[in-house]
Design an enzyme around this catalytic site. Structure first.
Site, PDB file in Angstrom:
ATOM      1  CB  SER A 208      -0.933  -0.026   1.213  1.00  0.00           C
ATOM      2  OG  SER A 208      -1.918   0.979   1.098  1.00  0.00           O
ATOM      3  CG  ASN A 209      -0.403   4.664  -1.314  1.00  0.00           C
ATOM      4  OD1 ASN A 209      -1.097   5.414  -0.643  1.00  0.00           O
ATOM      5  ND2 ASN A 209      -0.864   4.037  -2.398  1.00  0.00           N
TER       6      ASN A 209
END
Ligand code: C5P
Length: 400
Positions: A208-209
Site C-alpha cells: 500500500s502507500n
C-alpha cells in the site's frame, strides 16, 4: 441545515448563558458539530457539565487541564471552527475583543480564529447604552464581526430596555445565514476516488502507500455542501463522510476501485481521481500466510493494476469532466503535463512532496492546477478544506 458544520460556542458570564443551552441544542439538532469554550464567570451561571452533555464534547475553560497538564490549543480551536459565536457576549468581553485583549482561552481563540466570529451582546440597559459599549460594538462590526442584535424587554435586573440577548432561534437563524453555502453544484453527480489501495500479498499482508484520504474526503465534503450528489469510492482510511449528499463505496484493491468507478462514471458529470492507487499488485495473492524461509531472499512478482483514470479518460463523454492528481518527486511540471494528456484529464492537480506541510497526512496542501491549454494556477499552502474549494471552483468553470 448545518450538516457537518463546525461551530464553536463561546459563553461568557451573563445570566442569559442559560439560553445558550437551547442555542446549542438547535445547532446539534441541525447537524452541526459543536464545541464550547467558557469564561470562568460563565461557569457561575451554567454548568460545564450541562454544556458538555449538550455539545457531546468536553468543554474548554482553561489553557490546560490542571489535573493532567493537557494543553487546550486556542490555535487548534480557531482553525477547527467554521464559525465562532460568543453568546452571551458581556460588555467586558466585547470591550476586550475590540482591543485585542486575550487574557483567557475564549478571547485568545477570538484572536486566532480564521472563521467568521459572531457576538450576541447581553447586558443591562445602561451598560448597553453606554457610549463605550456602543463604540466597542462598532469597532467589532467594522472588523467584520457579526453582531446578533440584543433585544428589548425585561432584563434580569428588573429594568426594562435594550440589552437582552437575542433569542436562541434568532441567533440560530443568523448562524445559518452566515454559513449558507451557494448550491452551485446542485443537480451535478460527481465521482471522487480517495485514499490508498491495498494489494494483497497473502491473507495478512498487503502492498500500500501513505495516503490518508484527507484531500479526497475534503473535496467530497466541499462538493456535497455545495449541492453535488457525490459518490465517494474510497480505499481503507480512518475517515467517515459527514454530509448526507455523499454515498460511500468502500473498496480495498485497485481492481475493486476500478470496477466501482467504471460502473459509476457513466452516471456522473465529473470525476476527480484523488486516490493514490497502487500501480502494481502481487501477481497472485497466496491463499495462506507466506512462511519465512530461513535467510533466503523472497521475491514478490508484481503486475500492473488497471489504470482507472486512463480508462475513464477513454470513455469520457463530451460533457463529462475528468480531473486527475499528480504527486511527483521530480520534473513535476513536465510529468504533470504528460499525465494530463495520456489520461485525457481536463485539468490536473499537482502536489509536490518537496513542499513542507503538503502531501500525505497533513491537513494542509500546496497545489498547482494545470489545464489542458497550459494555463497554470499556483496556490499557496492552505488547509485541505480550502484547497478543495479551489478545485471545486475550477471544476465548476468547466461544468458550466
Ligand atoms: O500515473 P499516476 O499514478 O501518477 O497518475 C496519478 C493519477 O492517476 C491520479 O489522479 C490517480 O488517482 C490516477 N490513477 C488511477 N488509477 C491508477 C493509477 C493512478 O486512477 N491505477
Amino acid at each position: 441545515m448545518l450538516d457537518g458544520k463546525k461551530i464553536l460556542v463561546g459563553i461568557t458570564g451573563g445570566i442569559s448563558a442559560y439560553k445558550t443551552a437551547s442555542l446549542i441544542r438547535l445547532l446539534v439538532k441541525a447537524g452541526a458539530e459543536v464545541k464550547a469554550v467558557m469564561s470562568s464567570a460563565a461557569k457561575e451561571f451554567v454548568s460545564p457539565l450541562t454544556i458538555a452533555t449538550l455539545t457531546k464534547n468536553p468543554v474548554y475553560t482553561d489553557f490546560f487541564n490542571p489535573e493532567n497538564g493537557e494543553w487546550h490549543s486556542h490555535v487548534k480551536l480557531g482553525i477547527w471552527a467554521d464559525l465562532y459565536v460568543i453568546a452571551p457576549a458581556t460588555a467586558n468581553t466585547i470591550a476586550k475583543m475590540a482591543h485585542g485583549i486575550a487574557d483567557n482561552l475564549l478571547l485568545t481563540t477570538v484572536l486566532s480564529a480564521r472563521c467568521k466570529v459572531m457576538v450576541a451582546p447581553a447586558m443591562d440597559v445602561d451598560m448597553f447604552q453606554n457610549p463605550i459599549t456602543r463604540q466597542n460594538i462598532d469597532i467589532l462590526r467594522s472588523r467584520g464581526v457579526v453582531v446578533a442584535e440584543a433585544a428589548e424587554g425585561e432584563l434580569a435586573s428588573g429594568l426594562t430596555g435594550k440589552g437582552r440577548m437575542a433569542e436562541p432561534d434568532d441567533i440560530f437563524a443568523q448562524i445559518e445565514q452566515q454559513l449558507a453555502v451557494v448550491q452551485d453544484f446542485s443537480g451535478k453527480n460527481i465521482l471522487i476516488t480517495a485514499g490508498p489501495t491495498r494489494e494483497k500479498i497473502d491473507p495478512v499482508r498487503f502492498v500500500s502507500n501513505y495516503s490518508t484520504g484527507k484531500m479526497g474526503y475534503a473535496i467530497a465534503e466541499c462538493l456535497a455542501s455545495r449541492g453535488a450528489q457525490v459518490v465517494l469510492v474510497s480505499g481503507p482510511v480512518g475517515l467517515k463522510p459527514v454530509n448526507k449528499n455523499i454515498r460511500l463505496i468502500q473498496v480495498e484493491s485497485a481492481a475493486q476501485m476500478y470496477k466501482a468507478c467504471v460502473e459509476e462514471f457513466p452516471h456522473c458529470h465529473a470525476a476527480i481521481m484523488s486516490a493514490a492507487v497502487a500501480d502494481y499488485t502481487p501477481k497472485a495473492a497466496a491463499p495462506e500466510k507466506i512462511k519465512k524461509n530461513g535467510e533466503k531472499e523472497f521475491t514478490l512478482t508484481l503486475v500492473p493494476t488497471p489504470d482507472i483514470a486512463a480508462e475513464l479518460g477513454k470513455t469520457k463523454g463530451a460533457n463529462q469532466v475528468l480531473v486527475g492528481f499528480a504527486l511527483e518527486t521530480e520534473n513535476e511540471a513536465l510529468n504533470a503535463q504528460k499525465k494530463l494528456e495520456s489520461k485525457n484529464f481536463d485539468f490536473i492537480v499537482l502536489n509536490s512532496l518537496n513542499d513542507k506541510g503538503a502531501g500525505f497526512g497533513y491537513d494542509t496542501n500546496r497545489v498547482t492546477i494545470v489545464h489542458r491549454n497550459g494555463k497554470t494556477c499556483p496556490f499557496e499552502l492552505k488547509p485541505k478544506t480550502e484547497v478543495a474549494n479551489d478545485i471545486a471552483n475550477e471544476l465548476l468553470q468547466l461544468l458550466k
